[in-house]
Scaffold this motif. Structure first.
Motif, PDB file in Angstrom:
ATOM      1  N   ASP A  72      44.784  49.178  46.513  1.00  0.00           N
ATOM      2  CA  ASP A  72      43.377  49.511  46.296  1.00  0.00           C
ATOM      3  C   ASP A  72      42.608  48.281  45.825  1.00  0.00           C
ATOM      4  O   ASP A  72      43.190  47.318  45.317  1.00  0.00           O
ATOM      5  N   GLN A  73      41.272  48.320  45.997  1.00  0.00           N
ATOM      6  CA  GLN A  73      40.433  47.221  45.530  1.00  0.00           C
ATOM      7  C   GLN A  73      40.509  47.091  44.011  1.00  0.00           C
ATOM      8  O   GLN A  73      40.474  45.997  43.461  1.00  0.00           O
ATOM      9  N   ASN A  74      40.622  48.229  43.336  1.00  0.00           N
ATOM     10  CA  ASN A  74      40.802  48.240  41.879  1.00  0.00           C
ATOM     11  C   ASN A  74      42.092  48.998  41.578  1.00  0.00           C
ATOM     12  O   ASN A  74      42.059  50.180  41.222  1.00  0.00           O
ATOM     13  N   PRO A  75      43.241  48.336  41.723  1.00  0.00           N
ATOM     14  CA  PRO A  75      44.525  49.042  41.618  1.00  0.00           C
ATOM     15  C   PRO A  75      44.790  49.566  40.221  1.00  0.00           C
ATOM     16  O   PRO A  75      44.381  48.970  39.215  1.00  0.00           O
ATOM     17  N   LEU A 154      46.959  40.490  30.255  1.00  0.00           N
ATOM     18  CA  LEU A 154      46.702  39.627  31.412  1.00  0.00           C
ATOM     19  C   LEU A 154      45.261  39.715  31.893  1.00  0.00           C
ATOM     20  O   LEU A 154      44.537  40.672  31.588  1.00  0.00           O
ATOM     21  N   SER A 155      44.845  38.741  32.700  1.00  0.00           N
ATOM     22  CA  SER A 155      43.500  38.743  33.294  1.00  0.00           C
ATOM     23  C   SER A 155      43.454  39.704  34.480  1.00  0.00           C
ATOM     24  O   SER A 155      44.487  40.154  34.984  1.00  0.00           O
ATOM     25  N   GLY A 156      42.227  39.981  34.945  1.00  0.00           N
ATOM     26  CA  GLY A 156      42.057  40.866  36.096  1.00  0.00           C
ATOM     27  C   GLY A 156      42.723  40.313  37.343  1.00  0.00           C
ATOM     28  O   GLY A 156      43.315  41.058  38.133  1.00  0.00           O
ATOM     29  N   GLY A 157      42.653  38.982  37.544  1.00  0.00           N
ATOM     30  CA  GLY A 157      43.286  38.368  38.703  1.00  0.00           C
ATOM     31  C   GLY A 157      44.797  38.489  38.671  1.00  0.00           C
ATOM     32  O   GLY A 157      45.436  38.735  39.695  1.00  0.00           O
ATOM     33  N   GLN A 158      45.387  38.318  37.475  1.00  0.00           N
ATOM     34  CA  GLN A 158      46.840  38.457  37.340  1.00  0.00           C
ATOM     35  C   GLN A 158      47.277  39.891  37.630  1.00  0.00           C
ATOM     36  O   GLN A 158      48.302  40.130  38.261  1.00  0.00           O
ATOM     37  N   LYS A 159      46.481  40.856  37.165  1.00  0.00           N
ATOM     38  CA  LYS A 159      46.804  42.267  37.415  1.00  0.00           C
ATOM     39  C   LYS A 159      46.761  42.567  38.912  1.00  0.00           C
ATOM     40  O   LYS A 159      47.589  43.318  39.438  1.00  0.00           O
ATOM     41  N   LYS A 160      45.766  41.986  39.618  1.00  0.00           N
ATOM     42  CA  LYS A 160      45.666  42.220  41.065  1.00  0.00           C
ATOM     43  C   LYS A 160      46.888  41.653  41.789  1.00  0.00           C
ATOM     44  O   LYS A 160      47.408  42.265  42.724  1.00  0.00           O
ATOM     45  N   ARG A 161      47.383  40.499  41.335  1.00  0.00           N
ATOM     46  CA  ARG A 161      48.563  39.909  41.966  1.00  0.00           C
ATOM     47  C   ARG A 161      49.811  40.751  41.700  1.00  0.00           C
ATOM     48  O   ARG A 161      50.682  40.870  42.561  1.00  0.00           O
ATOM     49  N   ILE A 162      49.889  41.349  40.498  1.00  0.00           N
ATOM     50  CA  ILE A 162      51.021  42.237  40.185  1.00  0.00           C
ATOM     51  C   ILE A 162      50.983  43.461  41.098  1.00  0.00           C
ATOM     52  O   ILE A 162      52.004  43.892  41.630  1.00  0.00           O
ATOM     53  N   ALA A 163      49.773  44.026  41.289  1.00  0.00           N
ATOM     54  CA  ALA A 163      49.635  45.180  42.182  1.00  0.00           C
ATOM     55  C   ALA A 163      50.020  44.805  43.614  1.00  0.00           C
ATOM     56  O   ALA A 163      50.676  45.582  44.321  1.00  0.00           O
ATOM     57  N   LEU A 164      49.633  43.596  44.059  1.00  0.00           N
ATOM     58  CA  LEU A 164      49.986  43.127  45.404  1.00  0.00           C
ATOM     59  C   LEU A 164      51.498  42.970  45.531  1.00  0.00           C
ATOM     60  O   LEU A 164      52.089  43.380  46.539  1.00  0.00           O
ATOM     61  N   ILE A 169      56.710  44.698  47.711  1.00  0.00           N
ATOM     62  CA  ILE A 169      58.101  45.068  47.428  1.00  0.00           C
ATOM     63  C   ILE A 169      58.381  46.480  47.943  1.00  0.00           C
ATOM     64  O   ILE A 169      59.412  46.739  48.555  1.00  0.00           O
ATOM     65  N   ASP A 170      57.431  47.394  47.703  1.00  0.00           N
ATOM     66  CA  ASP A 170      57.583  48.758  48.214  1.00  0.00           C
ATOM     67  C   ASP A 170      57.679  48.755  49.733  1.00  0.00           C
ATOM     68  O   ASP A 170      58.508  49.450  50.324  1.00  0.00           O
ATOM     69  N   MET A 171      56.810  47.960  50.380  1.00  0.00           N
ATOM     70  CA  MET A 171      56.808  47.910  51.846  1.00  0.00           C
ATOM     71  C   MET A 171      58.117  47.320  52.358  1.00  0.00           C
ATOM     72  O   MET A 171      58.718  47.835  53.300  1.00  0.00           O
ATOM     73  N   ASP A 172      58.559  46.225  51.728  1.00  0.00           N
ATOM     74  CA  ASP A 172      59.767  45.565  52.214  1.00  0.00           C
ATOM     75  C   ASP A 172      60.996  46.436  52.001  1.00  0.00           C
ATOM     76  O   ASP A 172      61.913  46.443  52.809  1.00  0.00           O
ATOM     77  N   PHE A 173      60.973  47.209  50.915  1.00  0.00           N
ATOM     78  CA  PHE A 173      62.090  48.096  50.625  1.00  0.00           C
ATOM     79  C   PHE A 173      62.143  49.243  51.636  1.00  0.00           C
ATOM     80  O   PHE A 173      63.200  49.692  52.040  1.00  0.00           O
TER      81      PHE A 173
END
Length: 628
Positions: A72-75, A154-164, A169-173
């Motif tokens: 999501d845009q705001n995960p 964490l910052s908002g950008g770091q949180k977005k990278r964690i969500a990505l 990982i979910d997709m690859d699994f």
């Protein structure tokens, strides 16, 4: 394999029709980009496909074997959990095994040997080591470390990278049959991360539907574009340039069709007006056709475009001057004696990895942060326009028209005329109905447009744009680029959007870290090409051989020891590589006998290709570890 069917889908939000009777399909391996104006319903459509929202009419069919994964845009991220707990949030034996192993080896302390032995046994039994290597690749490329750190810090950008990372990982699994849906995945990523993500999503097994403002990313990843326009859906097979050509042709055809209908309507109107008393005897079919022609002739081709026309404050002789500027945070240097004098009409791009000080540099220019030493002299005529990542800063939720009227009742334009606040809003694509919407109800892109309006009304002559493309739709970006290309003032852009930078900047300030800033004469693509050439040259350049005495004199502190986790990984690689080589030899021998059927030959060939790729990957990692 057929993944998704959408049939006659309709959705209205707050009395505004978003789309009506749209239909499309998604097949395995499709890589589709969804394009529309902000507020047209892109995010709503994505959420309907994920089952988060319900359509008013129509059906969405998803194959029973397909898993839909959404970025999501705001995960949604749980701030009270650490990074590891957020990434491995759902239950699965393999994921749980990797999570336990990572917790033990990432803690920074010597792990409990009994617990570690049990975790390693679970990894062995579940054959989880290969997937663990994939997890490490994703986390490393997205610069995600210190997995025990609480996400709330964490910052908002770091949180977005964690969500990505979690989504990948979910997709690859679950990669056998996964539909990956991504809303602005490149926000908060530096260019190296974006280029890696392009390669990762470009794999054949990835089926993708995304919304993005990054046109290079779109062209490098996607092969089909869906456009939502005035509630209708249009499909284009090809890249962004092909889509723009197709759209221009479609609008031209629609306009020609309306003109033809108007000519026919005038003739039919004249016929209807004749002999009014005898109208009941006229052809019933022709009367019905008249009303159809009337409807077609009176329709308007809605092609709303952002109008950016503002009056710029006069620029004086002195612009902006930096003399011997130093800035650091503790041991981290941002600038070391930086000198530069800006000239009239200068266009500078600011680039570098996340965390090297780009935003700090911008804040210093805007007097939001002080330099440690040195001077920053701003010309008397300079009026800054600060388009920051922070977005709109409002004390309380208000309606759009109230927010703008608090700035000014009338706005001066470049031609010397003035327009009212409501008229100025319409130029920024805020309809009269939308003007009475609360700001909190606007989409991310609509808030960006309102932020842009609030900056341009001040008639700035020095624009500072910090990640301006985030959340803006592609049509608005095209208009913004045209406006900035004609802008006579100075321009500084901090952005990871390569297309945007290439189109607008003359040279770059490259923040290389440790206070070093390189002034590169060219755009971003030229800089990246130069970087690649330098990397090739370094690889080809012979490495100097140190004299034995100098080698012996090196202090021991220069070579670090392998951690426990790295030792275990090295041992595992040394055991796995010979086994893979043996399997490859066995398969090749079987294929050379001529006794295998077609299907067996095909299966063996595919497995040999997989083994070859695995061996290359493992050999590279073995070399890295063995050199430590």
């Amino acid at each position: 394999m057929h993944y998704v069917s959408v049939e006659n889908l309709s959705k209205t939000y707050a009395d505004k029709p978003l789309f009506e009777n749209i239909s499309f399909n998604i097949e395995e391996g499709d890589k589709i980009c969804l394009v529309a104006l902000n507020g047209a319903g892109k995010s709503t459509l994505l959420k309907i496909l994920c089952g988060i929202e319900i359509p008013d009419e129509g059906k969405v069919w998803v194959h029973k074997d397909v898993k839909v994964v959404l970025l999501d845009q705001n995960p949604a991220i749980n701030d009270k959990r650490n990074i590891l707990e957020n990434i491995f949030a759902h239950e699965h034996p393999v994921l749980n095994a990797i999570k336990r192993y990572e917790q033990l080896t990432e803690s920074g302390q010597e792990p409990d040997p009994v617990a570690l032995a049990a975790a390693m046994q679970d990894m062995d039994e579940l054959n989880a080591w290969h997937f663990d290597a994939k997890v490490k690749e994703i986390l490393g490329k997205l610069n995600i470390h210190h997995l025990e750190q609480e996400v709330g810090t964490l910052s908002g950008g770091q949180k977005k990278r964690i969500a990505l990372a979690k989504v990948l990982i979910d997709m690859d699994f679950e990669h056998r049959h996964t539909l990956l849906i991504m809303d602005e995945p490149t926000n908060h990523l530096d260019v190296q991360m974006i280029e890696w993500l392009e390669h990762y999503l470009g794999q054949e097994h990835v089926t993708l539907l995304l919304v993005t403002h990054d046109r290079y990313f779109l062209d490098n990843v996607c092969n089909e574009i869906l456009e939502l326009d005035n509630g209708q859906l249009y499909v284009c097979k090809g890249n962004y340039e092909k889509y723009m050509e197709q759209k221009a042709a479609r609008l031209e055809n629609e306009q020609a069709s309306v003109e033809k209908a108007r000519n026919r309507y005038r003739k039919e109107l004249e016929w209807m007006r004749k002999q009014p008393k005898a109208r009941s005897t006229k052809s019933k079919a022709r009367q019905d056709a008249f009303y159809d022609w009337k409807e077609r002739a009176t329709q308007k081709i809605k092609q709303a475009e952002l109008e950016l026309q503002v009056k710029m404050t006069r620029l004086g002789g002195k612009i902006l001057e930096l003399k011997k500027v130093y800035k650091s945070y503790g041991d981290k240097a941002i600038l070391k004696g930086f000198d530069y004098t800006f000239k009239r009409g200068e266009r500078v791009g600011v680039v570098g990895k996340n965390g090297v000080g780009k935003s700090t540099f911008i804040n210093m220019l805007l007097d939001k942060e002080a330099a440690d030493s040195g001077k920053i002299n701003v010309g008397e005529t300079i009026v800054f326009g600060d388009f920051s990542q922070d977005g709109l800063l409002i004390k309380e939720d208000v309606r759009v028209i109230e927010f703008v009227k608090n700035i000014a009742e009338f706005f001066p334009l470049a031609d010397g005329t003035k327009v009212s606040a409501a008229q100025f809003l319409q130029r920024f694509l805020f309809s009269p109905e939308k003007q009475y919407t609360y700001i909190s109800k606007l989409s991310g892109g609509e808030k960006k447009r309102l932020q842009l309006l609030s900056i341009l009304f001040r008639n700035p002559n020095f624009l500072v744009l910090d990640e301006p493309t985030n959340d803006l739709d592609l049509p608005t970006l095209d208009i913004l680029e045209e406006f900035l290309a004609d802008f006579q003032g100075c321009l500084i852009i901090v952005s990871h959007d390569r297309y945007f930078m290439d189109k607008l900047v003359d040279h770059l300030f490259v923040f290389e870290g440790d206070g070093v800033v390189r002034d590169f004469p060219g755009n971003y693509s030229q800089y990246r090409e130069m970087e690649r050439e330098e990397e090739k040259y370094k690889e080809l350049e012979p490495q100097p051989v140190a004299a034995p005495k100098a080698e012996a004199a090196k202090p021991k502190t220069e070579t670090r020891k392998l951690s426990f986790k790295e030792k275990r990984e090295l041992e595992t690689l040394e055991a796995e590589m010979p086994a893979l080589e043996q399997e490859k030899t066995t398969l090749e021998t079987a294929m050379s006998t001529g006794a295998l059927g077609f299907e067996d030959l095909q299966r063996n060939g595919e497995r040999i290709a997989q083994i070859t790729a695995l061996l290359e990957e493992k050999e590279m990692r073995w070399l890295e570890l063995s050199e430590l």
